[in-house]
Structure formats: structure tokens, C-alpha cells
Motif scaffolding. Structure first.
Motif, short mmCIF file in Angstrom:
data_model
loop_
_atom_site.label_atom_id
_atom_site.label_comp_id
_atom_site.label_asym_id
_atom_site.label_seq_id
_atom_site.Cartn_x
_atom_site.Cartn_y
_atom_site.Cartn_z
N ARG A 104 34.03 -54.39 -8.33
CA ARG A 104 33.95 -55.41 -7.29
C ARG A 104 32.69 -56.24 -7.51
O ARG A 104 31.61 -55.70 -7.73
CB ARG A 104 33.91 -54.75 -5.91
CG ARG A 104 33.78 -55.73 -4.75
CD ARG A 104 33.91 -55.02 -3.41
NE ARG A 104 32.84 -54.04 -3.21
CZ ARG A 104 31.63 -54.34 -2.72
NH1 ARG A 104 31.34 -55.60 -2.41
NH2 ARG A 104 30.73 -53.40 -2.56
N HIS A 105 32.83 -57.57 -7.45
CA HIS A 105 31.72 -58.49 -7.62
C HIS A 105 31.68 -59.45 -6.44
O HIS A 105 32.72 -59.91 -5.96
CB HIS A 105 31.86 -59.29 -8.92
CG HIS A 105 31.85 -58.42 -10.15
ND1 HIS A 105 32.98 -57.79 -10.62
CD2 HIS A 105 30.84 -58.09 -11.00
CE1 HIS A 105 32.67 -57.10 -11.71
NE2 HIS A 105 31.39 -57.27 -11.96
N ARG A 106 30.47 -59.77 -5.99
CA ARG A 106 30.31 -60.64 -4.82
C ARG A 106 29.40 -61.81 -5.20
O ARG A 106 28.33 -61.62 -5.81
CB ARG A 106 29.70 -59.85 -3.66
CG ARG A 106 29.60 -60.61 -2.34
CD ARG A 106 29.21 -59.65 -1.23
NE ARG A 106 28.93 -60.31 0.04
CZ ARG A 106 29.85 -60.68 0.93
NH1 ARG A 106 31.13 -60.44 0.66
NH2 ARG A 106 29.52 -61.26 2.06
N TYR A 107 29.84 -63.02 -4.84
CA TYR A 107 29.13 -64.26 -5.19
C TYR A 107 28.82 -65.03 -3.90
O TYR A 107 29.50 -64.89 -2.89
CB TYR A 107 29.99 -65.13 -6.10
CG TYR A 107 30.45 -64.44 -7.37
CD1 TYR A 107 29.78 -64.60 -8.56
CD2 TYR A 107 31.58 -63.61 -7.35
CE1 TYR A 107 30.20 -63.98 -9.73
CE2 TYR A 107 32.02 -62.98 -8.51
CZ TYR A 107 31.32 -63.16 -9.68
OH TYR A 107 31.74 -62.53 -10.83
N ARG A 108 27.78 -65.87 -4.02
CA ARG A 108 27.39 -66.69 -2.87
C ARG A 108 27.18 -68.14 -3.28
O ARG A 108 26.53 -68.43 -4.28
CB ARG A 108 26.11 -66.15 -2.23
CG ARG A 108 25.65 -66.96 -1.02
CD ARG A 108 24.44 -66.36 -0.36
NE ARG A 108 24.06 -67.13 0.84
CZ ARG A 108 23.09 -66.80 1.67
NH1 ARG A 108 22.39 -65.69 1.45
NH2 ARG A 108 22.81 -67.54 2.72
N PHE A 109 27.76 -69.04 -2.46
CA PHE A 109 27.58 -70.48 -2.63
C PHE A 109 27.18 -71.05 -1.28
O PHE A 109 28.05 -71.42 -0.46
CB PHE A 109 28.87 -71.13 -3.13
CG PHE A 109 29.56 -70.37 -4.22
CD1 PHE A 109 29.18 -70.51 -5.54
CD2 PHE A 109 30.58 -69.48 -3.92
CE1 PHE A 109 29.80 -69.80 -6.54
CE2 PHE A 109 31.21 -68.76 -4.91
CZ PHE A 109 30.82 -68.91 -6.23
N GLY A 110 25.90 -71.08 -0.98
CA GLY A 110 25.44 -71.52 0.33
C GLY A 110 25.90 -70.54 1.40
O GLY A 110 25.57 -69.36 1.38
#
Length: 699
Positions: A104-110
């Protein structure tokens, strides 16, 4: 057990590219990449499937180029290496990676967060990728997930180049497309649920680079096929899915039904994870990934005998092979039998272990167990010790479960009898029996033991003659066969007691080396001469259930091995004082093969070392405590530094003992688990304190 990596760890490419995850399905398929999903090996891929025709594993879907489009901008979450540049640079948005029951991978864009998870469906050739968008702000703009599949469609050992006869076309399906760049490989179905569209746009993504292959001296640049683009409208809080498979899911599921497949599989995985919270539980679960059903595709021959038909009827749903190691190893007889007790009997999988023993027993030909097992049944018989390891595996079954004697009588005793009689008569290829009953194996051009590396067609470690572990395994097989024949009241069995008594005396005379630094056993006895290099193979003269060495000499052997060969990650294959010792496993294929058994550390040897240590120790709890403390890095630091959650094949001989070879090796995992169980049984209080220290982070 779960392995969490925070934002700094994910964004540190130098470290993140050395961490690898692995996902399997019990059919030989796998998905694997680096921590940040930037492929560093030609063996990496999101959908690598095992086929019978053509035989082997094939990288169908190499990777995905994924991005989120919002407010007129496109944010990538994927990452690739091209000449002089990483593009895209999706790792820069990665907030967390968690390798647990599935990656599982988690990304953030603002204010927008995207979680991507993937798994292979157990028992099916299906990859599921799940995307979930969450947003901290109520004013979120329309979001579109863009997915571009990048295909290799080639054997895992090869690389693809632009052009050739690759078929770039894609055929539209209800929820996506199907592609078949290579007509010899299965059709690949690419589908998405939710509000998704697919647009064919065939193109090449050129010169993708695999840094680990470059280091290993293999082909390291590849061109990938991009057949078209998926665009999926996403709503915060509602998951969408992308699938790659060799079966069309549209025949079975509606647009939203793919999510149910995910939920069902996730519940099963989560339940398994709850039972794998301890180290032994985790290793037992990890070991399951090596047990597979080989692909048939019409290639599997019909049972040749009534006994074989009975095995298929009784064990038809059980695994029929052990993958020796991921990514590139197939099913090897020797590896299977050494790993089998730890993967099955010690992991609560007796049924699976019995199935494998029964099938291996049926595969015996002229006293030989196959060294390479193939889906079509055309197995390769080219090792001396695989058959002797079969006997050991049966011993381990009876040790774990004495009530399995009826199974052994029906399925194993005929194979053991055939093995002992064929070896005793010297009717096995490349083998003869001397006047004292010992086995002479091979010649200067053959490599018939586990130390089998060659360079330019020549053995790196010539072990023709009488290798010490072959003598120990042969004596162990003779002794156990005599014991079993008496228990089974076998007819027409010739007892070998007199031969065995003589062999014990002769063995010490031939192999014992007196040295001012500590006595030990020579590695090979050949025509009256000894190879006196200090190697770990001598341990088997002490560790096997029926040891050939006299008891008074156990401690000396264990002491010399501990002084020269023991490391926190396993045992060196050669003492550092030897002139031909290799401290590092590096360079091209020839350099690596030259170091493979010349000092390189192997984790699987810890099982034999533990057995020998406890047999020689006068204070078992103290010995167990010392060994657990020594090997703590193997069970802690290492499991988070290479193949996440697993145990590698090999390590450098010198500190810091960098891991290498396969990132997940069957006998490394199996023997490490079996050792823990052995130490726990020998010193339960010591083991309990040690494991408690692991949980509290004290070790």
C-alpha cells in the motif's frame, strides 16, 4: 507483521530503490518492484505470470504510468529510470509505504490524498489495483485518474526492444481492452471499473533502465509497449479499480463488481495477517508464497501409475511444487526438500508437505530425485544429494508427527528403498561405491552438490570424490532406512548395521583434520587426499538425525564453524583465512559465480548450525541464547532492508554483510523458521524473553 516506511524513507531514492516488495498468488505468478514502484530489475513487474507453454515466468505488465489530473494540472505517482533522469518523479509525492498483507502506498497533492494498493488474487491469474482518493477540503475540483499500462510481454530473463514483431494493437472490451503483443503468450485483459474510458494510443516508452541489472552485468535497458490510456473519474471516498489478467473479468462481473473481488480477498488476507503477528507466524505465512500449483495448460501428463492417480485424487488441490526463490528460480528438487519441513510441517501445513513428499517419491527414477522439476513432467536428474535430502525430509515429518507412519509406509518407503538400493549398488550416474561403503561422486568437470557454480564451464569449487555432507547424508539415509524397515517389518530388507559401524570409524580417519586453531572436518576426501579448507558442509556430520561423526568430536566441529564461518546473517561458505576467499559478491556473472560459494554467506545454513550447536552443547539454554542474540539482525534489520518481510538468498562474506541474490529464498525462510522452532523447544524461557525483546524493540 507490517513494515512501514515514512516520507523521508520513500523520498530517499538511494535507499528506497534497494527495498523491494513481493506479491504472489500460489500459481507461480508474482508482482514486485522497489519500494517506490520504480523497477530496478528486468524481473520486476506488476503482473508476471507462470506459463507451461512456453515454460517459465513472463513479464506481461511491467509497470503503470499513473497520474491524477485536477485543476488543469497532472500529478504523477509513478517513477521510472531513463538515461540520466528519473521520470516521472512520483516518489516525491509519496507520504508512506506499507508492506503488509499486500503493498500500500499513499500520496499527497495539497489537500488531496491518493492511496494505491495492489494484490494478486489467490489461485487466479488476476492483478487488482485499488485507488482511493480522500480530501481534507470540501471544495475539491473534478478528479481524473489516468492510467497507462506499460507492457513487456517477454520471458523474465530477457528484455524487449522497440519494433520487431510486437503486435501493438488492442481490442476493445466492455470495460477496457485486450492485448497480445506476443502470440506465444496469453492474451492480457486490461480493465477498469467506475466511470472509465479506454482510448487506444499505441506507443513505445523507450530506454527504461534497470540499475540492479546494470550492476549484475546483464542487459539493463528496455523499451516498453504502451497500448492505450485509461481515464477514470474518481470521487473522494469511493474506490476504483484497475485489473490486469489472463481472463476477461467482464464475463463474470459488472462494472462495480470488481470491487467485491477486492473486498473478499482483502478479508482473507487480513485474517491471515492476524495469525502472523509473531515472528514465527510471519515466517510461516511468508513461506506459503513458495508453495505453488504448477501451470498445466494441457501439458501435465496423466498419472502413469495407479499410485500416482491415488496421489492426485488425495492431494489434487494441494501445491505440487516449491519455488526455490523469487524472482528467477524455478522448482529445484534439492531446494524443495531442504525447504519442505520449514515451509510445511513446521508451519502447520502437514497436508501440503505430505502432498509434496508423495509427488516427489513418485518422481524417483533409478534412485534419483529430479533436481529440476518441470510442468510437463520432463524433469532433469543431475544431482547426487537431492535423493538423500528426500530421506531427511521424511525424517522431519516423522519427528513433527509420529502418527504419519501410515503415510510414510504407503508413499515414501518405496522411494526410500529404491534410493538406498540404487546408491548402495552404485547404479546412479556419476556415482560409485568404494570398498568401505562410501560414495564417490562426479569427476573434475561435474558439480553434483549444492555448491554447483561454474565459470567458463569449469567448477568453481570442485567437489568430486567424497564431499563431507554426501558421506554424512548417505550414512544418515542408511541408518534411517534400517530403522524404518524394522518399524514397517519390511520384507527382504538387508540390514546395513555392520557397514554403518565400519563407516563411522573410517569417516573420522579420512576427514578429521588436526589444527592448532581447533580440529575440524575436511570438506572433501579424494583418492587419499583431503580438501582442508574450512567450509560449513562439515556441520551435517553433526546436525543430521543420524550423525556419522563420533559424539566426542561434535564440539570441535561446531566451535571451528562458529569461529570462522558464523555471521549475524548465516554461515560463510569459506573461511576468510583461505587464499581464495571472496569477501564481496559483486561484479558481472563470472565474478559473482566465482564468489557464490567462496565466502558468500548463506542464510539457509542456520538450520543445520542450530541442530549441531544444540547437539554439541552441554548447556542448551545458554547455547540457544547466544545463537538468538547473534542472529537477531537476520530476523530484524534484514527483513526490512532488502526483500521486505522476507529473507534473502545470500549476503557478502564481510561486514556489513550486504544482502544479494534472490530477495526471497525458500530455504532461507524455511530453515530460519525451523531454527526458531528448534530453539524454542530446546529453551522455551530463553526464546520467550528474546521474542518479547523483539516486540519491545530491545534486540
Amino acid at each position: 507483521m507490517k513494515f512501514h516506511y515514512d516520507r523521508p524513507s520513500c523520498q530517499n531514492l538511494r535507499r528506497a530503490l534497494r527495498l523491494e516488495w513481493l506479491e504472489t498468488n500460489g500459481l507461480g505468478d508474482y508482482a514486485s518492484s522497489s519500494l517506490v514502484c520504480c523497477n530496478t530489475r528486468k524481473y520486476h513487474g506488476l503482473f508476471v505470470t507462470e506459463t507451461a507453454r512456453p515454460a517459465g515466468r513472463h513479464v506481461l505488465l511491467s509497470t503503470l504510468e499513473e497520474s491524477i489530473c485536477m485543476a488543469g494540472r497532472e500529478f504523477f505517482i509513478s517513477c521510472r529510470k531513463h538515461p540520466g533522469v528519473y521520470h516521472p518523479r512520483g516518489h516525491e509525492y509519496m507520504q508512506e509505504a506499507c508492506i503488509g498483507p499486500w503493498p500500500r502506498h499513499r500520496y499527497r497533492f495539497g489537500d488531496v490524498f491518493l492511496t494505491r494498493e495492489l494484490m494478486l488474487l489467490p489461485g487466479r491469474h488476476v492483478l487488482l489495483v485499488r485507488y482511493l482518493v480522500e480530501c481534507d477540503s470540501p471544495d475539491v475540483p473534478p478528479l481524473t485518474l489516468r492510467v497507462k499500462p506499460l507492457l513487456a510481454c517477454r520471458n523474465m530473463h530477457a528484455v524487449r526492444r522497440e519494433g520487431g514483431d510486437a503486435d501493438m494493437r488492442s481490442a476493445a472490451t466492455l470495460f477496457g481492452a485486450s492485448v497480445r503483443p506476443d502470440p506465444a503468450l496469453p492474451e492480457l485483459f486490461l480493465q477498469a471499473d467506475g466511470a472509465a474510458t479506454y482510448t487506444a494510443a499505441p506507443d513505445w516508452y523507450r530506454t527504461v533502465e534497470y540499475l540492479v541489472e546494470q550492476e549484475r552485468g546483464f542487459e539493463w535497458q528496455e523499451d516498453l509497449i504502451m497500448p492505450g490510456v485509461f481515464e477514470i473519474a474518481v470521487t473522494p471516498g469511493e474506490a476504483v479499480h484497475f485489473t490486469a489478467s489472463t481472463e476477461s473479468l467482464q464475463k463474470e462481473h459488472g462494472r462495480r463488481e470488481i470491487g467485491r473481488l477486492w473486498e473478499q480477498a482483502a478479508r482473507l488476507r487480513a485474517e491471515e495477517d492476524r495469525h502472523a503477528e509473531t515472528l514465527q507466524g510471519h515466517l510461516a505465512r511468508e513461506g506459503k508464497r513458495f508453495l505453488i500449483r504448477m501451470p498445466a495448460d494441457g501439458a501435465r501428463p496423466a498419472p502413469a501409475t495407479p499410485e500416482a492417480g491415488d496421489i492426485e485424487q488425495k492431494y489434487g488441490g494441494a501445491p505440487d511444487a516449491v519455488v526455490a526463490g523469487y524472482h528467477w528460480f524455478g522448482s529445484w528438487g534439492r531446494d524443495t526438500l531442504i525447504a519442505l519441513p520449514g515451509l510445511t510441517f513446521c508451519a502447520g501445513r502437514r497436508h501440503e508437505g505430505e502432498a509434496l513428499l508423495a509427488r516427489m517419491g513418485q518422481a524417483v527414477r533409478g534412485g534419483l530425485i529430479p533436481n529440476l522439476l518441470l510442468p510437463d513432467g520432463n524433469n532433469v536428474y543431475n544431482s547426487v544429494d537431492a535423493s538423500l535430502w528426500y530421506v531427511w525430509a521424511v525424517q522431519m515429518l516423522l519427528r513433527e508427527d509420529p502418527e504419519s507412519l501410515p503415510f510414510v509406509r504407503q508413499y515414501c518407503w518405496p522411494a526410500i528403498r529404491q534410493i538406498v538400493e540404487a546408491y548402495g549398488q552404485g547404479s546412479v550416474p556419476f556415482l560409485s561405491v568404494d570398498v568401505e561403503g562410501f560414495l564417490n561422486v562426479g569427476d573434475e568437470n561435474t558439480q553434483l552438490t549444492w555448491m554447483d557454480a561454474t565459470v567458463n564451464g569449469r567448477p568453481v569449487t570442485p567437489r568430486n570424490g567424497q564431499p563431507v555432507e554426501i558421506s554424512a547424508l548417505w550414512y544418515n539415509a542408511l541408518t534411517f532406512a534400517d530403522q524404518l524397515a524394522r518399524r514397517l517389518d519390511a520384507r527382504n530388507w538387508h540390514d546395513n548395521e555392520n557397514l554403518r559401524r565400519r563407516m563411522r570409524v573410517v569417516f573420522t580417519h579420512r576427514y578429521w583434520v588436526r589444527d592448532f586453531r581447533g580440529d575440524y572436518l575436511a570438506d572433501v576426501w579424494r583418492d587419499g587426499e583431503r580438501d582442508v579448507r574450512v567450509r560449513p558442509n562439515q556441520l551435517f556430520a553433526v546436525s543430521l538425525p543420524c550423525p556419522i561423526l563420533e559424539e566426542d568430536n561434535y564440539a570441535a566441529v561446531v566451535s571451528r564453524v562458529r569461529q570462522c564461518l558464523l555471521t549475524p546473517y548465516g554461515l560463510r561458505t569459506l573461511a576468510p583465512s583461505a587464499p581464495d576467499y571472496h569477501s564481496l559478491y559483486e561484479g558481472g556473472p563470472a565474478e559473482r559465480d566465482g564468489a557464490y560459494h567462496q565466502g558468500t554467506v548463506w542464510a539457509w545454513l542456520v538450520g543445520a548450525y542450530g541442530d549441531a550447536l544444540l547437539r554439541a552443547a552441554w548447556d542448551e539454554p545458554a547455547a540457544a541464547d547466544a545463537l538468538l542474540r547473534t542472529l537477531t539482525p537476520l530476523y530484524t534489520r534484514h527483513m526490512a532492508e532488502a526483500g521486505v518481510g522476507s529473507i534473502s538468498e545470500i549476503f557478502d562474506g564481510d561486514p556489513p554483510h550486504r544482502p544479494d541474490g534472490c530477495i526471497a529464498q525458500a530455504w532461507s525462510v524455511a530453515e530460519s523458521l525451523r531454527l526458531l522452532r528448534t530453539l524454542q523447544q530446546a529453551a522455551p524461557d530463553v526464546y520467550a524473553r528474546w521474542e518479547a525483546g523483539l516486540r519491545q524493540g530491545e534486540c
